[in-house]
Scaffold this motif. Sequence first.
Motif, PDB file in Angstrom:
ATOM      1  N   HIS A 152       0.814  -1.220   0.000  1.00  0.00           N
ATOM      2  CA  HIS A 152       0.000   0.000   0.000  1.00  0.00           C
ATOM      3  C   HIS A 152       0.847   1.269   0.000  1.00  0.00           C
ATOM      4  CE1 HIS A 152       0.200   1.335   4.265  1.00  0.00           C
ATOM      5  NE2 HIS A 152       0.510   0.075   4.467  1.00  0.00           N
ATOM      6  N   LYS A 153       2.041   1.226   0.542  1.00  0.00           N
ATOM      7  CA  LYS A 153       2.915   2.414   0.518  1.00  0.00           C
ATOM      8  C   LYS A 153       3.374   2.718  -0.908  1.00  0.00           C
ATOM      9  CE  LYS A 153       3.056   3.763   4.772  1.00  0.00           C
ATOM     10  NZ  LYS A 153       2.376   5.009   5.126  1.00  0.00           N
ATOM     11  N   LEU A 154       3.665   1.674  -1.668  1.00  0.00           N
ATOM     12  CA  LEU A 154       4.032   1.871  -3.078  1.00  0.00           C
ATOM     13  C   LEU A 154       2.848   2.431  -3.864  1.00  0.00           C
ATOM     14  CD1 LEU A 154       6.125  -1.354  -3.849  1.00  0.00           C
ATOM     15  CD2 LEU A 154       6.972   0.974  -3.448  1.00  0.00           C
ATOM     16  N   ILE A 155       1.656   1.971  -3.526  1.00  0.00           N
ATOM     17  CA  ILE A 155       0.449   2.490  -4.177  1.00  0.00           C
ATOM     18  C   ILE A 155       0.311   3.984  -3.893  1.00  0.00           C
ATOM     19  CG2 ILE A 155      -2.080   2.411  -4.202  1.00  0.00           C
ATOM     20  CD1 ILE A 155      -1.843  -0.632  -3.677  1.00  0.00           C
ATOM     21  N   GLU A 156       0.570   4.389  -2.667  1.00  0.00           N
ATOM     22  CA  GLU A 156       0.491   5.811  -2.309  1.00  0.00           C
ATOM     23  C   GLU A 156       1.504   6.629  -3.104  1.00  0.00           C
ATOM     24  OE1 GLU A 156       0.690   6.301   1.956  1.00  0.00           O
ATOM     25  OE2 GLU A 156      -1.002   4.926   2.246  1.00  0.00           O
ATOM     26  N   ASP A 157       2.723   6.112  -3.228  1.00  0.00           N
ATOM     27  CA  ASP A 157       3.749   6.813  -4.009  1.00  0.00           C
ATOM     28  C   ASP A 157       3.326   6.943  -5.471  1.00  0.00           C
ATOM     29  OD1 ASP A 157       5.284   6.975  -1.712  1.00  0.00           O
ATOM     30  OD2 ASP A 157       6.558   5.259  -2.231  1.00  0.00           O
ATOM     31  N   GLU A 158       2.775   5.875  -6.011  1.00  0.00           N
ATOM     32  CA  GLU A 158       2.315   5.901  -7.405  1.00  0.00           C
ATOM     33  C   GLU A 158       1.149   6.866  -7.587  1.00  0.00           C
ATOM     34  OE1 GLU A 158       3.555   4.425 -10.304  1.00  0.00           O
ATOM     35  OE2 GLU A 158       5.229   4.127  -8.916  1.00  0.00           O
ATOM     36  N   PHE A 159       0.280   6.932  -6.592  1.00  0.00           N
ATOM     37  CA  PHE A 159      -0.858   7.844  -6.685  1.00  0.00           C
ATOM     38  C   PHE A 159      -0.369   9.292  -6.710  1.00  0.00           C
ATOM     39  CE2 PHE A 159      -4.517  10.253  -4.991  1.00  0.00           C
ATOM     40  CZ  PHE A 159      -5.446   9.920  -5.962  1.00  0.00           C
ATOM     41  N   LYS A 160       0.634   9.601  -5.925  1.00  0.00           N
ATOM     42  CA  LYS A 160       1.186  10.960  -5.927  1.00  0.00           C
ATOM     43  C   LYS A 160       1.771  11.301  -7.296  1.00  0.00           C
ATOM     44  CE  LYS A 160       2.014  11.165  -0.977  1.00  0.00           C
ATOM     45  NZ  LYS A 160       3.001  11.160   0.106  1.00  0.00           N
ATOM     46  N   LYS A 161       2.434  10.344  -7.924  1.00  0.00           N
ATOM     47  CA  LYS A 161       2.958  10.560  -9.279  1.00  0.00           C
ATOM     48  C   LYS A 161       1.804  10.743 -10.266  1.00  0.00           C
ATOM     49  CE  LYS A 161       6.960   7.587  -8.516  1.00  0.00           C
ATOM     50  NZ  LYS A 161       7.558   6.292  -8.881  1.00  0.00           N
ATOM     51  N   PHE A 162       0.798   9.895 -10.140  1.00  0.00           N
ATOM     52  CA  PHE A 162      -0.394   9.959 -10.984  1.00  0.00           C
ATOM     53  C   PHE A 162      -1.056  11.333 -10.864  1.00  0.00           C
ATOM     54  CE2 PHE A 162      -5.061   9.341 -11.164  1.00  0.00           C
ATOM     55  CZ  PHE A 162      -5.221   8.751 -12.407  1.00  0.00           C
ATOM     56  N   CYS A 163      -1.124  11.846  -9.652  1.00  0.00           N
ATOM     57  CA  CYS A 163      -1.797  13.124  -9.394  1.00  0.00           C
ATOM     58  C   CYS A 163      -1.079  14.308 -10.028  1.00  0.00           C
ATOM     59  CB  CYS A 163      -1.956  13.343  -7.893  1.00  0.00           C
ATOM     60  SG  CYS A 163      -3.250  12.310  -7.175  1.00  0.00           S
ATOM     61  N   LYS A 164       0.227  14.217 -10.178  1.00  0.00           N
ATOM     62  CA  LYS A 164       0.980  15.320 -10.786  1.00  0.00           C
ATOM     63  C   LYS A 164       0.536  15.577 -12.217  1.00  0.00           C
ATOM     64  CE  LYS A 164       5.100  14.915  -7.957  1.00  0.00           C
ATOM     65  NZ  LYS A 164       6.523  14.590  -7.901  1.00  0.00           N
ATOM     66  N   GLU A 165      -0.020  14.568 -12.867  1.00  0.00           N
ATOM     67  CA  GLU A 165      -0.437  14.684 -14.264  1.00  0.00           C
ATOM     68  C   GLU A 165      -1.919  15.021 -14.417  1.00  0.00           C
ATOM     69  OE1 GLU A 165       0.596  10.947 -16.015  1.00  0.00           O
ATOM     70  OE2 GLU A 165       2.651  11.061 -15.271  1.00  0.00           O
ATOM     71  N   GLN A 166      -2.641  15.124 -13.311  1.00  0.00           N
ATOM     72  CA  GLN A 166      -4.088  15.322 -13.386  1.00  0.00           C
ATOM     73  C   GLN A 166      -4.450  16.800 -13.466  1.00  0.00           C
ATOM     74  OE1 GLN A 166      -5.879  12.473 -13.867  1.00  0.00           O
ATOM     75  NE2 GLN A 166      -3.782  11.697 -13.785  1.00  0.00           N
ATOM     76  N   LYS A 167      -5.594  17.060 -14.057  1.00  0.00           N
ATOM     77  CA  LYS A 167      -6.119  18.418 -14.210  1.00  0.00           C
ATOM     78  C   LYS A 167      -7.572  18.446 -13.737  1.00  0.00           C
ATOM     79  CE  LYS A 167      -2.601  20.018 -16.744  1.00  0.00           C
ATOM     80  NZ  LYS A 167      -1.442  19.781 -15.943  1.00  0.00           N
ATOM     81  N   ASN A 168      -8.057  19.642 -13.502  1.00  0.00           N
ATOM     82  CA  ASN A 168      -9.473  19.894 -13.218  1.00  0.00           C
ATOM     83  C   ASN A 168     -10.030  19.065 -12.059  1.00  0.00           C
ATOM     84  OD1 ASN A 168      -9.453  21.747 -15.382  1.00  0.00           O
ATOM     85  ND2 ASN A 168      -9.742  20.069 -16.824  1.00  0.00           N
ATOM     86  N   LYS A 169     -11.114  18.342 -12.313  1.00  0.00           N
ATOM     87  CA  LYS A 169     -11.813  17.598 -11.251  1.00  0.00           C
ATOM     88  C   LYS A 169     -10.929  16.506 -10.653  1.00  0.00           C
ATOM     89  CE  LYS A 169     -15.714  19.717 -12.160  1.00  0.00           C
ATOM     90  NZ  LYS A 169     -16.329  20.678 -11.304  1.00  0.00           N
ATOM     91  N   GLU A 170     -10.158  15.850 -11.503  1.00  0.00           N
ATOM     92  CA  GLU A 170      -9.274  14.791 -11.018  1.00  0.00           C
ATOM     93  C   GLU A 170      -8.201  15.362 -10.096  1.00  0.00           C
ATOM     94  OE1 GLU A 170     -10.085  15.282 -14.202  1.00  0.00           O
ATOM     95  OE2 GLU A 170     -11.050  13.439 -14.882  1.00  0.00           O
ATOM     96  N   GLN A 171      -7.721  16.554 -10.434  1.00  0.00           N
ATOM     97  CA  GLN A 171      -6.725  17.205  -9.583  1.00  0.00           C
ATOM     98  C   GLN A 171      -7.340  17.571  -8.229  1.00  0.00           C
ATOM     99  OE1 GLN A 171      -5.213  21.138 -10.715  1.00  0.00           O
ATOM    100  NE2 GLN A 171      -3.149  20.326 -10.366  1.00  0.00           N
ATOM    101  N   ARG A 172      -8.573  18.036  -8.239  1.00  0.00           N
ATOM    102  CA  ARG A 172      -9.273  18.360  -6.995  1.00  0.00           C
ATOM    103  C   ARG A 172      -9.455  17.093  -6.154  1.00  0.00           C
ATOM    104  NH1 ARG A 172      -9.571  22.333  -3.774  1.00  0.00           N
ATOM    105  NH2 ARG A 172      -9.315  23.516  -5.669  1.00  0.00           N
ATOM    106  N   PHE A 173      -9.792  15.992  -6.815  1.00  0.00           N
ATOM    107  CA  PHE A 173      -9.918  14.698  -6.136  1.00  0.00           C
ATOM    108  C   PHE A 173      -8.589  14.333  -5.467  1.00  0.00           C
ATOM    109  CE2 PHE A 173      -9.378  10.037  -6.450  1.00  0.00           C
ATOM    110  CZ  PHE A 173     -10.381   9.642  -5.589  1.00  0.00           C
TER     111      PHE A 173
END
Length: 123
Positions: free
Chosen positions: A52-73
């Motif tokens: 789950h810690k690796l998942i959290e790290d990946e989610f943070k990377k994923f979030c850097k590329e998000q815009k609009n509603k996904e970024q707010r999420f």
Amino acid sequence: MMETQILYISLAVFLAIFTPTSLALKEEDCEVCIKTVRRFAETLTDELKKDHKLIEDEFKKFCKEQKNKEQRFCFYLGGLEDSATGILNELSRPLSWSMPADKVCEKLKKKDAQICSLRYGKY
């Protein structure tokens, strides 16, 4: 005896009428969360899903590329550097158990109702 049967029948009818057929969160009730979690989960390898810690790290990377509603999420979950709070473990642990996106979002909604207030605009 007859009164007891009538009582049971009345109770059964009442439950049949007033019990919701499905308590599951519907996609339209929490669309940004469900779609974003689903998209993110599809990017995870089997190896990443084990921790789950690796998942959290990946989610943070994923979030850097998000815009609009996904970024707010991402902001609400704590996936961005400027997030005030974080409930990433409420995302990462269920994903490590291969929980479906709608169930993950149900859990997230219990922690922060704003998560399901995000909606895509209708054009």
